[in-house]
Scaffold this active site. Structure first.
Site, PDB file in Angstrom:
ATOM      1  N   GLU A  20       0.783  -1.239   0.000  1.00 18.72           N
ATOM      2  CA  GLU A  20       0.000   0.000   0.000  1.00 18.72           C
ATOM      3  C   GLU A  20       0.814   1.288   0.000  1.00 18.72           C
ATOM      4  OE1 GLU A  20      -2.963  -0.168   3.149  1.00 18.72           O
ATOM      5  OE2 GLU A  20      -4.157  -1.632   2.029  1.00 18.72           O
TER       6      GLU A  20
ATOM      7  N   GLU B  60      -6.128  -8.218   0.254  1.00 11.79           N
ATOM      8  CA  GLU B  60      -6.739  -7.898   1.550  1.00 11.79           C
ATOM      9  C   GLU B  60      -8.216  -7.642   1.307  1.00 11.79           C
ATOM     10  OE1 GLU B  60      -4.980  -4.769   3.873  1.00 11.79           O
ATOM     11  OE2 GLU B  60      -2.929  -5.453   3.520  1.00 11.79           O
TER      12      GLU B  60
END
Ligand SMILES: *[C@@H]1O[C@H](CO)[C@@H](O)[C@H](O)[C@H]1NC(C)=O
Length: 418
Positions: free
Chosen positions: A215, A310
């Site tokens: 991320e 995720e």
């Protein structure tokens, strides 16, 4: 074509590809997805995974008990280590690392049909920087986990979850606050950590993928720098028989189709949450499902293997400290961060905090519906990795207990809804 800063082997490979790509476009383009040398059949076998979140990179909401014993200004692993001091922090973390996940977890995962675990690790555990307060030791447990996974036939994605300076300012990068990654020597230091992971573990039979960084906050970073980092990271791993995994940097699930030509074994990791903005939190269960189905459909149009690395059963952000220690929930209007507020949507009290066994019947059924639909959505593309295997008090995010309680389809191939 010129790719500055690539190691010479990568430059040669890219040059060869570009030389022949006019003559053999179809054959060479198919190398963008090429699994013959890998340890997992990406593209033909679906990734069905769980994250081992909160194990080697602490998050206050995953293990609140570690943080509750500290002052309010301890909000992440960095401030925990800084406040406790090295000796106390090391004792506390050693006892966490040795107990939170154990060998038996892997056999239970196997029983549930899990074929991959994604293991977040911070740079400070691999290649520490002087001056940091972080303590070391998690890397030894990572090595042990690879053997535990291998004994069950489960593959591992090693995920560099915290980069020097923080790549996103989230507590789950190790340090909450500003984004310092890409400044100073931080990119080179990240490559040093990745190369150590490669040298120590890429040849382990369980290690099927290495994620370059979790991320990175694309909208706040120079994306040319991020793309160059990805290209260099790929160059360092191209001969290591691992899927070189890169996060979409919040640029959008379909934003990477024009990038990566001349590279192969690339795996795009996109994260799917429907709880971090007011619009998503107001959706009905049916709307949550159709949003996820649409997302899975978009994943499936990509020209690279694409997984949702995720995702969660949650439809609220009510889990205690999910948005950070001391920050409330958008769902019940208690969220506050630098002047941003939120409006009341519904009540968090008791409902989404506690245990899976304590969920009411309506929540139980809604979460079950949402999880099944998401699995069927992400399997339109190349699979999924749930966030997270276990935690202390966030039932919607607890794959182990959700599965035991019948809220995750068994077998996983029976998932439906999209
Ligand atoms: C998960 O299950 C264990 C064992 O039953 C229980 O002790 C724990 O509180 C549960 N946690 C959640 C979040 O459901």
């Amino acid at each position: 074509m010129v790719f500055p800063n690539l190691p010479s082997a990568a430059v040669t490979a890219v040059a060869l590809l570009s030389t022949f790509s006019n003559a053999l476009p179809a054959g060479l383009m198919s190398q963008v997805k090429r699994s013959d040398s890998l340890k997992f059949a990406f593209g033909s076998e679906k990734v069905r995974g769980v994250n081992l979140g909160g194990w080697f990179v602490l998050e206050p909401w995953i293990t609140p008990s570690i943080f509750e014993a500290t002052p309010d200004n301890v909000v992440d692993e960095y401030t925990l280590c800084q406040t406790l001091g090295a000796t106390t922090a090391k004792n506390r973390l050693e006892s966490h690392w040795s107990s939170f996940i154990q060998e038996g977890d892997f056999s239970e995962m196997k029983d549930f049909g899990i074929n991959m675990v994604r293991i977040p690790i911070g740079y400070w555990s691999v290649s520490p920087l002087s001056g940091d307060p972080y303590v070391q030791g998690a890397y030894t447990f990572l090595g042990e986990a690879l053997d535990w996974a291998n004994a069950q036939g489960i593959k591992v994605m090693i995920d560099l979850h915290g980069a020097p300076g923080s790549q996103n300012g989230f507590d789950n990068s190790g340090r909450r606050g500003s984004i310092g990654w890409t400044q100073g020597n931080t990119v080179a230091q990240t490559i040093t950590a990745l190369n150590k992971i490669r040298d120590d573990h890429a040849s382990h039979p369980a290690v099927a993928a290495i994620e370059l960084v979790n991320e990175p906050m694309g909208p706040s970073l120079d994306m040319d720098t991020v793309r160059q980092f990805y290209m260099n990271g790929w160059g360092n791993l191209e001969n290591s028989n691992v899927a070189v995994t890169f996060h979409d940097a919040f640029e959008g699930v379909n934003a990477w189709n024009d990038w990566g030509s001349g590279m192969w074994n690339l795996l795009l990791d996109t994260h799917h949450y429907e709880v971090f903005d007011a619009g998503s939190l107001q959706l009905s269960v049916g709307e949550h499902v159709s949003t996820a189905c649409g997302f899975g459909g978009a994943m499936a149009t990509n020209n690279k293997w694409t997984i949702a690395g995720e995702w969660t059963g949650a439809m609220t952000d009510c889990a205690q400290w999910l948005n950070g220690r001391g920050i409330g929930a958008r769902y019940d209007g208690t969220y506050s961060v630098s002047g941003q507020g939120s409006s009341y949507i519904g009540d968090c009290a008791g409902k989404y905090q506690g245990t899976v066994a304590g969920l009411g019947l309506a929540d139980h059924n809604n979460i079950k519906t949402f999880i099944s639909a998401q699995i069927s959505a992400f399997e339109k593309a190349d699979g999924w990795i749930f966030w997270t295997w276990k935690n202390e008090a966030a039932p919607e995010w607890h794959f182990q207990n959700l599965t035991q309680a019948g809220l995750v389809p068994q077998p996983l191939s029976s998932a439906s809804g999209c």
